[in-house]
Write a protein that holds these residues in place. Structure first.
Motif, PDB file in Angstrom:
ATOM      1  N   ASP A 128      -6.843   2.651   3.358  1.00  0.00           N
ATOM      2  CA  ASP A 128      -6.438   4.054   3.233  1.00  0.00           C
ATOM      3  C   ASP A 128      -5.561   4.424   4.425  1.00  0.00           C
ATOM      4  O   ASP A 128      -6.019   4.429   5.561  1.00  0.00           O
ATOM      5  N   THR A 129      -4.292   4.698   4.144  1.00  0.00           N
ATOM      6  CA  THR A 129      -3.331   5.090   5.164  1.00  0.00           C
ATOM      7  C   THR A 129      -3.038   6.580   5.059  1.00  0.00           C
ATOM      8  O   THR A 129      -2.806   7.264   6.054  1.00  0.00           O
ATOM      9  N   GLY A 130      -3.073   7.063   3.782  1.00  0.00           N
ATOM     10  CA  GLY A 130      -2.834   8.485   3.535  1.00  0.00           C
ATOM     11  C   GLY A 130      -3.596   8.964   2.317  1.00  0.00           C
ATOM     12  O   GLY A 130      -3.242   9.979   1.721  1.00  0.00           O
ATOM     13  N   GLY A 131      -4.613   8.220   1.926  1.00  0.00           N
ATOM     14  CA  GLY A 131      -5.413   8.621   0.766  1.00  0.00           C
ATOM     15  C   GLY A 131      -5.716   7.491  -0.196  1.00  0.00           C
ATOM     16  O   GLY A 131      -6.370   7.688  -1.225  1.00  0.00           O
ATOM     17  N   SER A 132      -5.279   6.293   0.129  1.00  0.00           N
ATOM     18  CA  SER A 132      -5.323   5.183  -0.830  1.00  0.00           C
ATOM     19  C   SER A 132      -6.698   4.667  -1.216  1.00  0.00           C
ATOM     20  O   SER A 132      -6.796   3.885  -2.158  1.00  0.00           O
ATOM     21  N   TYR A 178       3.358  13.112   7.753  1.00  0.00           N
ATOM     22  CA  TYR A 178       2.846  11.805   7.331  1.00  0.00           C
ATOM     23  C   TYR A 178       3.978  10.879   6.897  1.00  0.00           C
ATOM     24  O   TYR A 178       4.026   9.714   7.306  1.00  0.00           O
ATOM     25  N   TYR A 179       4.878  11.369   6.056  1.00  0.00           N
ATOM     26  CA  TYR A 179       5.901  10.454   5.522  1.00  0.00           C
ATOM     27  C   TYR A 179       6.886  10.017   6.598  1.00  0.00           C
ATOM     28  O   TYR A 179       7.473   8.932   6.498  1.00  0.00           O
ATOM     29  N   SER A 191      -3.019   3.688  -3.224  1.00  0.00           N
ATOM     30  CA  SER A 191      -2.566   2.360  -3.558  1.00  0.00           C
ATOM     31  C   SER A 191      -3.691   1.386  -3.938  1.00  0.00           C
ATOM     32  O   SER A 191      -3.413   0.352  -4.531  1.00  0.00           O
ATOM     33  N   ALA A 227       0.817  -1.231   0.000  1.00  0.00           N
ATOM     34  CA  ALA A 227       0.000   0.000   0.000  1.00  0.00           C
ATOM     35  C   ALA A 227       0.844   1.271   0.000  1.00  0.00           C
ATOM     36  O   ALA A 227       0.368   2.332   0.402  1.00  0.00           O
ATOM     37  N   MET A 228       2.095   1.155  -0.452  1.00  0.00           N
ATOM     38  CA  MET A 228       2.971   2.325  -0.490  1.00  0.00           C
ATOM     39  C   MET A 228       3.035   2.868  -1.903  1.00  0.00           C
ATOM     40  O   MET A 228       3.726   2.309  -2.765  1.00  0.00           O
ATOM     41  N   GLY A 229       2.313   3.965  -2.119  1.00  0.00           N
ATOM     42  CA  GLY A 229       2.325   4.578  -3.437  1.00  0.00           C
ATOM     43  C   GLY A 229       1.000   5.211  -3.767  1.00  0.00           C
ATOM     44  O   GLY A 229       0.045   5.129  -2.990  1.00  0.00           O
ATOM     45  N   GLY A 230       0.952   5.852  -4.922  1.00  0.00           N
ATOM     46  CA  GLY A 230      -0.265   6.550  -5.330  1.00  0.00           C
ATOM     47  C   GLY A 230      -0.609   6.300  -6.787  1.00  0.00           C
ATOM     48  O   GLY A 230      -1.321   7.085  -7.408  1.00  0.00           O
ATOM     49  N   ARG A 281      11.053   3.374   2.124  1.00  0.00           N
ATOM     50  CA  ARG A 281      10.289   3.688   3.344  1.00  0.00           C
ATOM     51  C   ARG A 281      10.944   3.062   4.576  1.00  0.00           C
ATOM     52  O   ARG A 281      10.945   3.661   5.655  1.00  0.00           O
ATOM     53  N   ASP A 291      -0.113  13.867  -2.338  1.00  0.00           N
ATOM     54  CA  ASP A 291      -0.959  13.449  -1.218  1.00  0.00           C
ATOM     55  C   ASP A 291      -1.376  14.612  -0.314  1.00  0.00           C
ATOM     56  O   ASP A 291      -1.969  14.392   0.745  1.00  0.00           O
ATOM     57  N   PHE A 332       0.506  -1.482   7.319  1.00  0.00           N
ATOM     58  CA  PHE A 332       1.473  -0.546   6.747  1.00  0.00           C
ATOM     59  C   PHE A 332       1.849   0.410   7.885  1.00  0.00           C
ATOM     60  O   PHE A 332       2.946   0.315   8.447  1.00  0.00           O
TER      61      PHE A 332
HETATM   62  N1  GLN Z   1       0.236   7.660  -1.250  1.00  0.00           N
HETATM   63  C1  GLN Z   1       0.408   7.491   0.148  1.00  0.00           C
HETATM   64  C2  GLN Z   1       1.656   6.699   0.423  1.00  0.00           C
HETATM   65  O1  GLN Z   1       2.298   6.334  -0.512  1.00  0.00           O
HETATM   66  C3  GLN Z   1      -0.811   6.855   0.759  1.00  0.00           C
HETATM   67  C4  GLN Z   1      -0.823   5.371   0.689  1.00  0.00           C
HETATM   68  C5  GLN Z   1      -1.993   4.738   1.405  1.00  0.00           C
HETATM   69  O2  GLN Z   1      -2.951   5.394   1.804  1.00  0.00           O
HETATM   70  N2  GLN Z   1      -1.877   3.448   1.616  1.00  0.00           N
HETATM   71  O3  GLN Z   1       2.013   6.436   1.540  1.00  0.00           O
END
Ligand code: GLN
Length: 447
Positions: free
Chosen positions: A147-151, A282-283, A127, A101-104, A331, A398, A179
């Motif tokens: 959804d961790t940051g918008g996924s 967040y990151y 993701s 789940a790492m990415g957009g 990460r 994000d 994650f």
């Molecule tokens: N795009 C964000 C990230 O890469 C969100 C990912 C998410 O929500 N899993 O961490």
């Protein structure tokens, strides 16, 4: 379910949303659903759905789109999967995603590149890109994302569907491959608001297996879908109307604000000064938690194991070096650095303090307003390959979603028109803790 498999056979060669199909078992589930019958109140019975591949499914491969979990077959169901089964929903198969789940953009999958359902040259977002594209292309009626940051919200926006990130603690995370545990939530992705509300009702609730799930009664989210928003107070943060957000998307938000006003809601400009600090905080936090969560993938307990090694240390090093992709390694390094003795105070601790300020910003706004209205993304879906070698550009995208996870509040993305080149635009509605009902009410009125 048969129609879903027919549609998948026709389209998935192009869209590439699925990592695994569950045909034999799904047809059995569908048969059982037929036998159970479709009496009132039995709304999910027989509904063909897809599940993001970081949600564990008993007897069905669950890879989180990573090589390190290639061919991994869990021996239990995630709580959400159990609940869906009990409601009679049919699990058609597992959906592609960014690795862990790492990415957009879903380009970080080890297995395949899913395409945007509206334009096969564009990314589906991420993701949960497979979960969004499968629904948008008509392969399944609904799906689950995380959804961790918008996924959930960003791929929903990119594919013109509805995606809800519930309040942290609303839905059990038991069986979700972790994650960043303080940010992760599972949520529904659907074609419309009503389906979304019904699905959230089915997956919500306290779970003894997840100590962060709240012991609260699950409201009937679908009860207030009546189009009434008169008197509702809606906040419109001025920071959303900045250079980084495309003019077309800003216009779509203004149009939604005007629609709400026409229906009798009160829309007022507010300020959210901490918005810009969301991405750095967040990151740091997400990567720190990830570096800890991903320690369990050691080549011994799960999945991929390097061959011909001469020591335990070499087994760890080679299994992880070969099993994890580039973004996951980035990460882990970022997270280990932020947590290390010499840098903890400057990074991880500082990020936690910023998180408190972000929470306060939301609390201040919700003291006077029911909902916050804004865009989900800064642009519409971009081209495949366009940002893949520029991780920072991908992170910057994000901006509008991550502060919501840091605060833990719920938010939905709903379709809000199209750009000049025909790509869907997402409108975001954010609510106070456990006020998903209000979000659905307003989202339905906009539909
Ligand atoms: N795009 C964000 C990230 O890469 C969100 C990912 C998410 O929500 N899993 O961490």
């Amino acid at each position: 379910t048969q129609a879903a498999f027919k549609r998948i056979a026709e389209t998935d060669g192009k869209v590439e949303a699925f990592l695994a199909l569950n045909e034999e078992e799904a047809l059995k589930q569908a048969q059982a659903a037929d036998e159970k019958g479709y009496a009132d109140g039995n709304v999910l019975n027989g509904i063909p759905m897809g599940i993001k591949d970081n949600i564990v499914t008993d007897g069905l491969t669950t890879t989180a789109a990573s090589r390190i979990l290639e061919d991994f077959v869990p021996i239990y169901d995630a709580t959400v999967v159990k609940k869906l089964k009990a409601a009679g929903a049919v699990n058609v198969g597992k959906l592609n995603m960014d690795e862990f789940a790492m990415g957009g953009s879903t380009e970080n999958s080890y297995y395949k590149k899913t395409k945007n359902a509206w334009d096969l040259t564009k990314v589906p977002g991420g993701s949960s890109g497979g979960s969004a594209a499968a629904v948008a292309s008509g392969e399944v009626i609904a799906s689950l994302g995380s959804d961790t940051g918008g996924s959930i919200r960003q791929p929903a926006a990119f594919n013109g569907i509805v995606g809800m990130k519930p309040t942290y603690g609303r839905v059990s995370r038991y069986g979700l491959i972790a994650f960043a545990s303080s940010l992760d939530q599972i949520g529904p992705m659907t074609r419309n608001v009503t389906d979304n509300a019904l699905l959230l009702e089915a997956i919500s609730g306290h779970d003894a297996k997840d100590s962060t799930s709240m012991n609260l009664e699950v409201p009937k989210f679908s009860a207030n879908l009546n189009g009434k928003v008169a008197g509702m107070k809606i906040a419109l943060p001025k920071e959303y109307f900045q250079e980084g957000v495309s003019a077309e998307i800003q216009d779509a938000v203004r149009k939604a604000a005007a629609q709400f006003e026409e229906m009798g809601a009160i829309v007022e400009e507010v300020s959210m000064p901490t918005l810009a600090y969301g991405i750095p905080a967040y990151y740091i936090i997400a990567s720190s938690e990830a570096s800890s969560n991903l320690q369990r993938f050691d080549g011994v307990r799960y999945g991929y194991r390097a061959e011909n090694v001469n020591s335990l240390e070499e087994l760890y090093i080679r299994s992880r070096s070969e099993g994890f992709g580039m973004e996951v390694k980035r990460r882990i390094m970022l997270g280990s650095f932020s947590l290390s003795a010499g840098f903890y105070d400057a990074y991880f601790k500082k990020a936690g303090q910023v998180r408190t300020l972000i929470k306060r910003d939301f609390a201040n706004i919700f003291a006077g307003y029911d909902l916050i209205l804004g865009p989900t993304t800064t642009t519409t879906a971009f081209g495949i390959g366009e940002k893949n070698d520029d991780p920072l550009a991908m992170y910057m995208d994000d901006l509008l979603t991550v502060t919501i996870n840091l605060a833990g509040v719920p938010a939905i993305s709903v379709p809000g028109g199209f750009s000049a080149d025909g790509m869907p635009i997402g409108i975001q509605l954010i609510g106070n803790y456990f006020e998903e009902g209000k979000i659905y009410q307003a989202a339905y009125a906009l539909e």
